[in-house]
Design an enzyme around this catalytic site. Structure first.
Site, PDB file in Angstrom:
ATOM      1  N   ASP A  78     -53.284  21.061 -54.005  1.00  0.00           N
ATOM      2  CA  ASP A  78     -54.769  21.030 -53.937  1.00  0.00           C
ATOM      3  C   ASP A  78     -55.305  22.329 -53.342  1.00  0.00           C
ATOM      4  O   ASP A  78     -54.723  23.168 -52.914  1.00  0.00           O
ATOM      5  CB  ASP A  78     -55.191  19.902 -52.947  1.00  0.00           C
ATOM      6  N   GLU A 139     -52.987  18.685 -48.955  1.00  0.00           N
ATOM      7  CA  GLU A 139     -52.760  19.503 -47.837  1.00  0.00           C
ATOM      8  C   GLU A 139     -53.721  19.922 -46.956  1.00  0.00           C
ATOM      9  O   GLU A 139     -53.851  19.774 -45.864  1.00  0.00           O
ATOM     10  CB  GLU A 139     -51.637  20.687 -48.421  1.00  0.00           C
ATOM     11  N   ASP A 163     -46.825  28.977 -48.399  1.00  0.00           N
ATOM     12  CA  ASP A 163     -48.189  28.518 -48.193  1.00  0.00           C
ATOM     13  C   ASP A 163     -48.820  29.555 -46.837  1.00  0.00           C
ATOM     14  O   ASP A 163     -49.330  28.859 -45.953  1.00  0.00           O
ATOM     15  CB  ASP A 163     -48.473  27.263 -47.873  1.00  0.00           C
ATOM     16  N   HIS A 352     -60.026  30.236 -48.391  1.00  0.00           N
ATOM     17  CA  HIS A 352     -60.978  29.459 -47.932  1.00  0.00           C
ATOM     18  C   HIS A 352     -62.181  30.121 -48.070  1.00  0.00           C
ATOM     19  O   HIS A 352     -63.328  29.619 -47.311  1.00  0.00           O
ATOM     20  CB  HIS A 352     -60.646  28.624 -46.729  1.00  0.00           C
TER      21      HIS A 352
HETATM   22 ZN    ZN Z   1     -52.578  26.336 -48.237  1.00  0.00          ZN
END
Ligand code: ZN
Length: 379
Positions: A78, A139, A163, A352
């Site tokens: 995701d 996640e 990640d 993000h």
């Molecule tokens: Zn991540």
């Protein structure tokens, strides 16, 4: 490494939107890729529990060397929004978006590094043990896919989560977190006619928050009151305020200490307020709910997984360091359930945000490091 193939695979996956709970399309594509590579792929029931259109994807690759312990490679499918349409823009080795969406390099840079590493192991006939590839959902919503995954289904007890930003960096320490909700109860009264018959929940909350150590509390601990709501109108003394807060710490002791401190601030502020009407005394009070969000990630520098990745970096004559972070990943969940895992940087940048970008060379480096780590693990 096949840089063009890796870049093209990244572009293909990036173009498939996969916001949390809508990972289905990317899961379908990944299933086909993994099966092509020779894995048996299973989807668990986490999606039904969380409300996603797919579950976690577990692909099992048989080993080619005897007597080697299985190894885990994990990323999440995701992404955060906005990502309804993702249009990657390629500028040499740099890939970014047209500025209208995130790129989803978090975590597709990790996913393609894993896929290319598995391909390389097979094409170059490098002996390796069994490999579990796990691609999780949700996640970004609080590690929900990992939390709903049954680690008993893994053959591996050790491995890597990919990640994290940076390259050749291994996250070995990440905080545990408590999520808190406080409900402050006061006493309602007319603000003009009878203020002495009321207790302001807003005032109690304000005094409590003013007394709290928040922000970066110490080197290992952070805390935040992130939401406050309550009261009805300016002429009513408010009888209810709800606070939502969190604290994170690299140690469970630090986490518990800060949680106690925040509770105490509220209790002390509440204990200072009471009114007596017709012989009956009412005091302010606080209802508290504390939930452990996730456990800390704490892998020693001497742990086997750290020695493996360091050894792999040395063989490739690449730099290597371990570090801590203030953010959690699926590694927190799996570490908390007894697996020896750490979180390897895979080149995502400015995550993000719509300015997110990746450098294909970073993904190539990450993939090389994975191949070497799996090779070393097989002895
Ligand atoms: Zn991540």
């Amino acid at each position: 490494m096949n840089k063009t193939r890796l870049r093209d695979e990244f572009l293909e996956l990036a173009r498939i939107p996969s916001i949390s709970k809508r990972e289905g399309n990317v899961a379908k594509r990944l299933t086909a890729i993994l099966e092509d590579l020779g894995a048996r792929v299973q989807v668990d029931d986490a999606g039904e529990k969380i409300g996603s259109d797919t579950g976690n994807l577990l692909a099992r690759f048989p080993g080619t060397a005897p007597d080697v312990a299985p190894f885990l490679l994990c990323g999440h499918m995701d992404t955060v929004p906005p990502a309804d349409h993702v249009r990657p823009v390629v500028d040499g080795d740099i890939i970014r978006t047209d500025g209208t969406s995130v790129l989803g390099g978090d975590d597709k840079s990790g996913i393609v590094a894993i896929l290319e590493a598995v391909r390389q192991l097979r094409e170059r006939r490098i002996a390796h043990g069994p490999i579990d590839v796990l691609f999780t959902i949700c996640e970004e919503l609080g590690l929900l896919g990992a939390k709903h995954f049954d680690v008993g289904r893994l053959r591996a007890r050790t491995g890597l989560i990919l990640d994290c930003d940076g390259v050749h960096e291994l996250i070995t320490r990440a905080p545990a977190a408590n999520r808190m909700q406080f409900v402050v109860h006061g006493l309602e009264a007319h603000a003009g006619l009878a203020p002495e018959q009321g207790i302001s929940a807003v005032q109690v909350a304000a005094e409590a928050i003013a007394a709290m150590r928040l922000g970066r509390v110490d080197a290992a601990t952070t805390a935040n009151v992130g939401r406050i709501e309550g009261g009805l109108a300016s002429n009513i003394i408010p009888n209810r305020v709800v606070l939502r807060a969190e604290t994170r710490s690299l140690t469970v002791e630090g986490l518990e200490r800060q949680t106690r401190h925040m509770l105490e601030c509220l209790e002390v502020a509440a204990s200072r307020r009471s009114v007596t009407i017709a012989g009956k005394t009412t005091g302010a009070r606080v209802e508290t709910r504390v939930e452990r969000d996730y456990e800390p990630l704490a892998v020693a520098d001497g742990a086997r997984i750290v020695r493996l990745v360091r050894g792999a970096a040395e063989r490739l004559t690449k730099p290597f360091l371990t570090r801590s972070t203030g953010a959690a990943s699926d590694a927190n969940v799996f570490g908390g359930r007894g697996l020896e895992v750490a979180n390897l940087g895979c080149g995502m940048r400015q995550i993000h945000t719509v300015n997110e970008w990746v450098d294909v060379n970073d993904m190539v480096s990450t993939s090389e490091l994975l191949v070497e780590t799996v090779r070393l693990h097989a002895g």
